[in-house]
Write a protein that holds these residues in place. Structure first.
Motif, PDB file in Angstrom:
ATOM      1  N   ILE A  81      -2.096  16.300  -7.219  1.00  0.00           N
ATOM      2  CA  ILE A  81      -1.215  15.150  -7.065  1.00  0.00           C
ATOM      3  C   ILE A  81      -1.716  14.265  -5.937  1.00  0.00           C
ATOM      4  N   ALA A  82      -1.707  12.944  -6.145  1.00  0.00           N
ATOM      5  CA  ALA A  82      -2.068  11.995  -5.100  1.00  0.00           C
ATOM      6  C   ALA A  82      -0.846  11.190  -4.700  1.00  0.00           C
ATOM      7  N   VAL A  83      -0.755  10.860  -3.417  1.00  0.00           N
ATOM      8  CA  VAL A  83       0.360  10.096  -2.863  1.00  0.00           C
ATOM      9  C   VAL A  83      -0.195   8.869  -2.166  1.00  0.00           C
ATOM     10  N   LEU A  84       0.430   7.714  -2.383  1.00  0.00           N
ATOM     11  CA  LEU A  84       0.006   6.508  -1.669  1.00  0.00           C
ATOM     12  C   LEU A  84       1.216   5.726  -1.176  1.00  0.00           C
ATOM     13  N   THR A  85       1.010   4.956  -0.093  1.00  0.00           N
ATOM     14  CA  THR A  85       2.025   4.043   0.422  1.00  0.00           C
ATOM     15  C   THR A  85       1.472   2.629   0.324  1.00  0.00           C
ATOM     16  N   GLY A  86       2.179   1.760  -0.401  1.00  0.00           N
ATOM     17  CA  GLY A  86       1.702   0.395  -0.606  1.00  0.00           C
ATOM     18  C   GLY A  86       2.665  -0.627  -0.053  1.00  0.00           C
ATOM     19  N   GLY A  87       2.179  -1.864   0.117  1.00  0.00           N
ATOM     20  CA  GLY A  87       3.016  -2.942   0.630  1.00  0.00           C
ATOM     21  C   GLY A  87       3.174  -2.863   2.135  1.00  0.00           C
ATOM     22  N   GLY A 125       5.682   4.115  10.825  1.00  0.00           N
ATOM     23  CA  GLY A 125       4.407   3.806  10.189  1.00  0.00           C
ATOM     24  C   GLY A 125       4.099   4.742   9.041  1.00  0.00           C
ATOM     25  N   THR A 126       2.817   4.842   8.680  1.00  0.00           N
ATOM     26  CA  THR A 126       2.405   5.721   7.602  1.00  0.00           C
ATOM     27  C   THR A 126       1.080   6.387   7.936  1.00  0.00           C
ATOM     28  N   LEU A 127       1.065   7.684   7.831  1.00  0.00           N
ATOM     29  CA  LEU A 127      -0.131   8.479   8.078  1.00  0.00           C
ATOM     30  C   LEU A 127      -1.306   7.998   7.239  1.00  0.00           C
ATOM     31  N   LEU A 128      -1.021   7.518   6.028  1.00  0.00           N
ATOM     32  CA  LEU A 128      -2.077   7.154   5.080  1.00  0.00           C
ATOM     33  C   LEU A 128      -2.544   5.717   5.227  1.00  0.00           C
ATOM     34  N   GLY A 129      -1.820   4.914   5.997  1.00  0.00           N
ATOM     35  CA  GLY A 129      -2.141   3.493   6.058  1.00  0.00           C
ATOM     36  C   GLY A 129      -1.627   2.793   4.805  1.00  0.00           C
ATOM     37  N   THR A 130      -1.574   1.460   4.851  1.00  0.00           N
ATOM     38  CA  THR A 130      -1.059   0.713   3.710  1.00  0.00           C
ATOM     39  C   THR A 130      -1.760  -0.634   3.608  1.00  0.00           C
ATOM     40  N   HIS A 131      -1.481  -1.351   2.540  1.00  0.00           N
ATOM     41  CA  HIS A 131      -2.111  -2.650   2.291  1.00  0.00           C
ATOM     42  C   HIS A 131      -1.160  -3.448   1.407  1.00  0.00           C
ATOM     43  N   ASN A 132      -0.883  -4.690   1.790  1.00  0.00           N
ATOM     44  CA  ASN A 132       0.055  -5.494   0.986  1.00  0.00           C
ATOM     45  C   ASN A 132      -0.629  -6.596   0.183  1.00  0.00           C
ATOM     46  N   ARG A 133      -1.961  -6.541   0.097  1.00  0.00           N
ATOM     47  CA  ARG A 133      -2.677  -7.518  -0.740  1.00  0.00           C
ATOM     48  C   ARG A 133      -3.788  -6.811  -1.522  1.00  0.00           C
ATOM     49  N   ALA A 134      -3.434  -5.676  -2.117  1.00  0.00           N
ATOM     50  CA  ALA A 134      -4.436  -4.879  -2.823  1.00  0.00           C
ATOM     51  C   ALA A 134      -3.949  -4.554  -4.229  1.00  0.00           C
ATOM     52  N   ILE A 155       4.707   5.179  -3.312  1.00  0.00           N
ATOM     53  CA  ILE A 155       5.807   4.832  -2.414  1.00  0.00           C
ATOM     54  C   ILE A 155       5.637   3.364  -2.054  1.00  0.00           C
ATOM     55  N   GLY A 156       6.514   2.508  -2.558  1.00  0.00           N
ATOM     56  CA  GLY A 156       6.315   1.086  -2.318  1.00  0.00           C
ATOM     57  C   GLY A 156       7.503   0.243  -2.740  1.00  0.00           C
ATOM     58  N   GLY A 157       7.380  -1.053  -2.483  1.00  0.00           N
ATOM     59  CA  GLY A 157       8.431  -2.001  -2.828  1.00  0.00           C
ATOM     60  C   GLY A 157       8.250  -2.568  -4.219  1.00  0.00           C
TER      61      GLY A 157
END
Length: 351
Positions: free
Chosen positions: A3-9, A63-72, A101-103
């Motif tokens: 399983i992969a988890v990501l945080t976006g936005g 914050g987020t351990l994984l980092g995030t990006h709102n233009r990707a 995990i995102g908006g």
């Protein structure tokens, strides 16, 4: 499963708590990997393993351990469609399911990948509290606490100097933060995108407030607009389309109308996103993470978890993608603010 988890936005308080809950709930039965910086990491093949030691102390960290990006957005990646590269990355890495995990933006991207066959579970994230089908987003309570605290602090300096203090909050399309934060902080006027306001009426009401109590507080969402048209304050002030700065513009206009009363503006900006989550948001983030992990274990995909009636439920991604949850007409909080005489066009003299 792998399983992969990501945080976006945008970032917000509680992201790490969700990562922690998802990981701890799936281990050791499944392998869990974190995707760095949202969908950017899938295009760039940036995944790393997550274990209990990596996430156990994340509950109260902002914050987020994984980092995030709102233009990707992989579907619009530097002038091309890179969605195929994401699919190749997932297959190459052996990822069988993805927790996003995102908006609204990230969940819309997730829904498009779900239609391409990716097994996806969404977790709603936004301080704006504006995701369709979800009554409460983690990060929102933390943002409201920042706004309320700022208003309470600014009231003392407003009272000391006999000023009108304008506090600008986030809220491009939905006014939940300004509405709840303004009520919690005792604002004398609350301005939200859903209720265009009349500038002259607002100035008149604030003039009465200052005459009666010596000061006044205004809580304005960044997307608030004037009544009688569709122009935003930014367009009215000279064609600027990027939101942020309505508080300063409003302070200038009110200063022209309130005579000797000084009007000052405070832009809270990213202060609303930063720092540790409140206790409520830590619990909600944990509930969402556990609920998402249960979806994975039960093989339920193409959904996002959501809070409805104080229960975690599963909502189809297709009913969330591209939609926005605004403050509806007739909402109890609107009526509450109106009865207090502090809401947009409903501003009126209090007893």
């Amino acid at each position: 499963m792998k399983i992969a988890v990501l945080t976006g936005g945008g970032d917000c308080p509680g992201l790490n708590a969700v990562i922690r809950a998802v990981t701890l709930s799936l281990l050791p039965e499944h392998e869990v990997f974190g995707v760095e910086r949202g969908f950017w990491g899938l295009v760039q093949r940036r995944l790393r393993p997550l274990d209990a030691a990596a996430v156990r102390d994340l509950l109260d960290e902002g914050g987020t351990l994984l980092g995030t990006h709102n233009r990707a957005d992989p579907f619009h990646w530097e002038g091309r469609d890179a969605s195929g590269e994401v699919l190749h990355c997932l297959a190459e890495q052996g990822v069988e399911a993805l927790v996003v995990i995102g908006g609204d933006g990230s969940l819309t991207i997730a829904e498009r990948f779900a239609r391409l066959g990716v097994k996806i579970v969404g977790v709603p994230k936004t301080i704006d509290n504006d995701i369709e089908g979800n009554e409460r987003s983690f990060g929102f309570d933390s943002a409201v606490a920042v706004v309320a605290d700022a208003l309470v602090r600014l009231k003392t300096t407003a009272r000391s100097h006999g000023r009108v203090m304008v506090v600008e909050t986030m809220g491009r399309d939905a006014g939940w933060i300004a509405l709840e934060g303004g009520l919690a902080g005792g604002a004398d006027a609350i301005l939200i995108p859903e209720r265009p306001f009349d500038l002259e009426q607002l100035a008149s009401s604030l003039r009465e407030r200052v005459a009666r109590q010596g000061h006044a507080l205004v809580c304005v969402a960044e997307g608030a607009t004037l009544a009688g048209g569709t122009q935003s304050w930014q367009q009215l002030a000279g064609g600027v389309t990027r939101l942020g700065g309505v508080g300063a513009l409003l302070a200038h206009e009110l200063g022209q109308r309130l005579g000797e009363t000084e009007v000052r503006a405070t832009l809270l900006g990213h202060l609303q996103r930063g720092g540790a989550p409140t206790a409520f948001d830590r619990v909600l983030s944990t509930r969402f993470g556990v609920a998402a992990a249960r979806c994975v274990r039960e093989g339920v995909f193409g959904v996002t978890v959501a809070l409805q009636g104080d229960r975690c439920v599963r909502v189809p991604l297709s009913t969330v993608a591209g939609r926005n949850r605004r403050v509806p007409a007739g909402h109890e909080l609107l009526d509450c603010a109106a009865d207090l005489g502090v809401l947009g066009l409903s501003v009126r003299t209090s007893p």
